[in-house]
Design a protein around this motif. Structure first.
Motif, mmCIF file in Angstrom:
data_model
loop_
_atom_site.group_PDB
_atom_site.id
_atom_site.type_symbol
_atom_site.label_atom_id
_atom_site.label_comp_id
_atom_site.label_asym_id
_atom_site.label_seq_id
_atom_site.Cartn_x
_atom_site.Cartn_y
_atom_site.Cartn_z
ATOM 1 N N ALA A 5 0.916 -1.280 0.074
ATOM 2 C CA ALA A 5 -0.043 -0.132 -0.203
ATOM 3 C C ALA A 5 1.130 1.496 0.022
ATOM 4 C CB ALA A 5 -0.791 -0.533 1.229
ATOM 5 N N GLU A 6 2.022 0.972 0.838
ATOM 6 C CA GLU A 6 2.898 1.992 0.969
ATOM 7 C C GLU A 6 3.394 1.886 -0.486
ATOM 8 O OE1 GLU A 6 6.678 3.932 3.445
ATOM 9 O OE2 GLU A 6 5.425 2.429 3.959
ATOM 10 N N LEU A 7 3.850 1.132 -1.231
ATOM 11 C CA LEU A 7 5.000 1.335 -2.405
ATOM 12 C C LEU A 7 3.828 1.628 -3.539
ATOM 13 C CD1 LEU A 7 7.846 0.694 -3.829
ATOM 14 C CD2 LEU A 7 7.040 -1.536 -3.720
ATOM 15 N N ASP A 8 2.746 1.880 -3.114
ATOM 16 C CA ASP A 8 1.742 1.816 -4.787
ATOM 17 C C ASP A 8 1.753 3.328 -5.037
ATOM 18 O OD1 ASP A 8 1.872 -0.949 -5.328
ATOM 19 O OD2 ASP A 8 -0.534 -1.226 -5.036
ATOM 20 N N GLU A 68 10.345 10.911 -3.669
ATOM 21 C CA GLU A 68 11.535 10.363 -2.099
ATOM 22 C C GLU A 68 10.878 9.151 -1.552
ATOM 23 O OE1 GLU A 68 13.992 11.382 -0.706
ATOM 24 O OE2 GLU A 68 14.416 13.247 -1.700
ATOM 25 N N LEU A 69 11.512 7.665 -2.107
ATOM 26 C CA LEU A 69 11.045 6.623 -1.600
ATOM 27 C C LEU A 69 11.536 5.866 -0.374
ATOM 28 C CD1 LEU A 69 12.536 4.331 -4.645
ATOM 29 C CD2 LEU A 69 9.939 5.500 -4.668
ATOM 30 N N PRO A 70 10.944 5.405 0.420
ATOM 31 C CA PRO A 70 11.118 5.210 1.939
ATOM 32 C C PRO A 70 12.188 4.341 2.120
ATOM 33 C CG PRO A 70 8.579 4.671 0.757
ATOM 34 C CD PRO A 70 8.981 4.609 -0.153
ATOM 35 N N VAL A 71 12.651 3.665 1.266
ATOM 36 C CA VAL A 71 14.094 3.187 0.968
ATOM 37 C C VAL A 71 15.366 3.565 0.602
ATOM 38 C CG1 VAL A 71 12.717 0.716 1.512
ATOM 39 C CG2 VAL A 71 13.353 1.250 -1.453
ATOM 40 N N ARG A 72 16.554 3.160 0.090
ATOM 41 C CA ARG A 72 16.944 4.472 0.016
ATOM 42 C C ARG A 72 17.381 3.580 -0.948
ATOM 43 N NH1 ARG A 72 21.570 7.755 0.631
ATOM 44 N NH2 ARG A 72 23.585 7.047 -0.804
ATOM 45 N N LEU A 73 17.782 4.005 -2.686
ATOM 46 C CA LEU A 73 17.840 3.976 -3.963
ATOM 47 C C LEU A 73 17.856 4.586 -5.399
ATOM 48 C CD1 LEU A 73 17.112 0.660 -5.044
ATOM 49 C CD2 LEU A 73 15.340 1.418 -5.937
ATOM 50 N N GLU A 74 19.471 4.811 -5.531
ATOM 51 C CA GLU A 74 19.546 5.652 -5.884
ATOM 52 C C GLU A 74 18.715 5.717 -7.588
ATOM 53 O OE1 GLU A 74 22.127 7.442 -5.370
ATOM 54 O OE2 GLU A 74 22.507 6.402 -3.097
ATOM 55 N N THR A 75 18.941 7.266 -7.910
ATOM 56 C CA THR A 75 18.486 7.873 -8.696
ATOM 57 C C THR A 75 18.707 7.153 -10.601
ATOM 58 O OG1 THR A 75 18.091 9.667 -8.091
ATOM 59 C CG2 THR A 75 17.862 9.696 -10.204
ATOM 60 N N GLU A 76 20.251 6.512 -10.325
ATOM 61 C CA GLU A 76 20.504 5.767 -11.316
ATOM 62 C C GLU A 76 20.326 4.566 -11.539
ATOM 63 O OE1 GLU A 76 23.557 6.817 -9.281
ATOM 64 O OE2 GLU A 76 22.291 8.462 -9.563
ATOM 65 N N VAL A 77 19.522 3.861 -10.347
ATOM 66 C CA VAL A 77 19.132 2.216 -10.440
ATOM 67 C C VAL A 77 17.652 2.762 -10.772
ATOM 68 C CG1 VAL A 77 19.051 0.488 -8.378
ATOM 69 C CG2 VAL A 77 20.338 1.784 -8.808
#
Length: 486
Positions: free
Chosen positions: A268-271, A284-293
């Motif tokens: 529900a949060e990711l969607d 801004e994602l709830p987890v760290r994930l670089e823009t390039e990734v």
């Protein structure tokens, strides 16, 4: 399987008759000798469709590597064939062939023409891969949106240069059907529309990008197959997301790790972050994930694929191997590859013979000469007895509908007409080392049972006609055994 002369043998004989007939026409003889040579070459499958139909993506998915498209090669036919080492050659009109620079990467290759492609008609890319050992794949220029005034030169060349066509379309609309109907000119086109598989490409976009969109696409493909106008121009209809299939085939550990990170966020949060590509890339994602990734995931999976992959990881496909297999299955790529194998590769001799018959018929009608009427009649006679064409159409019909047969009967019919392989042992369902006597007994029993079914007036007409085809296949096997063909 033909009772008597095999279709490829009949086509070979017809080509040589035509060569004798046109001895005074060097150009025509050259065309015919080229057709003779094609009978011994790998099957040619063209991947064709209108602009943005996903041709190159599907082609890459079939090969499992990123080798298409050749950069700056718009309007060029690009031929992908097996070879000992990566190599690319351009064929400019009226000039010697020119070797191109090939840059090999971890996921495939890149070929850059480096000059204006205006005079280049063909590029041949050799790439060592098992996927190309039996076929040559042709990436064709985008076809026009419609064919209103007869067959256009580009459509004619696609049909002339290939033995089979994967026709990609988003939805199988009327303009696509008119394009395919353009290939039904002449007796061969009317009698044997078995060289086209319609592919509902970009299937991930069906249903507004919902998770069940691929299921909706498969249902649409089945509805199309049951449409008489569609079945008149294609042997099968398959839904496939080339992007998702390719992503599954090339899924690496780094991509899986990124998707697993996303899957750790409650759905529900990711969607909320996967509503659009822009929000996923910039938000801004709830987890760290670089823009390039994130960008790399979008390039390879698309927003639908990212959403689906995260859901699958959360549902238990929690390793790279498991997720890869499930993405390939859901994409429709497995079904497409199976259809290509059963309808095209296993029937390559039949399809190459069809190409030869079409080439002879086209020449006879375009450049009639003394004796050509007799050869036109020979073409029509070969078509009338070409049981191989009937087998292929029945095979697809049984796979899609079973024609009212129960499961056991449908499975037996598929096997007898070559659905599990075209050799005698595969058709009869016996061990490869079975004796001739054993093969004879099984074939005779099957022939008797299916002939009895074909003559049963209480059965529906569709089942009786199907049984006639199966019985004829059994007769062909018996004739092969009598002739010592095993």
């Amino acid at each position: 399987m033909t009772v008597g002369l095999r279709l490829d043998e009949a086509a070979w004989g017809l080509l040589h008759q035509a060569i004798d007939l046109y001895q005074g026409n060097p150009r025509a003889v050259g065309q015919l000798r080229n057709q003779v040579a094609r009978l011994e070459q790998p099957l040619r499958i063209a991947v064709a469709g209108p602009w943005r139909s996903g041709k190159s993506t599907v082609l890459n998915a079939l090969m499992g590597e990123e080798v298409a498209p050749v950069e700056r090669a718009d309007g060029v036919f690009t031929w992908y064939e097996d070879g000992p080492a990566p190599r690319a050659t351009a064929y400019p009109a009226g000039q010697p062939p020119q070797e191109l620079t090939v840059v090999k990467s971890a996921t495939g290759l890149r070929v850059d023409l480096g000059w204006d492609t205006g005079d280049v008609r063909d590029i041949v890319v050799q790439w060592p891969t098992r996927a190309l050992r039996q076929v040559t794949l042709i990436d064709t220029p985008a076809l026009p949106g419609d064919v209103e005034q007869g067959r256009m030169p580009l459509v004619e060349r696609v049909l002339r240069d290939s033995d089979a066509v994967l026709y990609l379309t988003r939805d199988g609309r009327d303009s696509d059907l008119r394009m395919l109907e353009a290939g039904r000119d002449g007796a061969v086109g009317q009698a044997a529309p078995i060289n086209v598989i319609m592919v509902l490409s970009r299937a991930d976009e069906t249903g507004g990008g919902r998770i069940d969109g691929l299921l909706s696409a498969r249902q649409l493909a089945r509805r199309h197959y049951r449409d008489p106008r569609v079945s008149a121009v294609s042997v099968n209809v398959v839904a496939c997301s080339g992007m998702l299939g390719l992503a599954g085939r090339m899924l690496g550990e780094s991509d899986f790790a990124a998707l697993a990170t996303l899957a750790s966020v409650p759905r529900a949060e990711l969607d909320a972050h996967l509503i659009s590509a822009e929000r996923f890339l910039r938000g801004e994602l709830p987890v760290r994930l670089e823009t390039e990734v994130r960008g790399a995931l979008l390039d390879r999976f698309g927003i639908f694929g990212v959403r689906l992959a995260a859901t699958l990881v959360r549902s238990g496909f929690d390793s790279r191997v498991k997720l890869s297999a499930e993405l390939i299955r859901r994409s429709g790529l497995t079904e497409l590859r199976e259809s290509v194998t059963r309808c095209f590769i296993d029937r390559r001799d039949t399809l190459k013979a069809r190409s030869a018959l079409a080439a002879v018929e086209t020449l006879l009608r375009a450049e009639p000469t003394r004796g050509s009427d007799e050869l036109v009649g020979a073409v029509e006679q070969i078509l009338a007895g070409a049981h191989e064409f009937r087998e292929l159409r029945l095979l697809v019909a049984l796979r899609n509908t079973r024609l009212g047969f129960d499961v056991e009967l449908a499975d037996e019919a598929q096997r007898l007409i070559g659905g599990n392989g075209v050799g005698l042992a595969a058709r009869l369902g016996v061990e490869h080392e079975a004796t001739t006597q054993r093969l004879w007994e099984v074939a005779a029993d099957a022939q008797w049972r299916w002939r009895d079914r074909a003559e049963d007036p209480l059965l529906p007409l569709a089942q009786r006609r199907a049984a006639q085809v199966v019985a004829r296949s059994c007769e062909g096997m018996i004739a092969e055994l009598v002739a010592g063909g095993r």
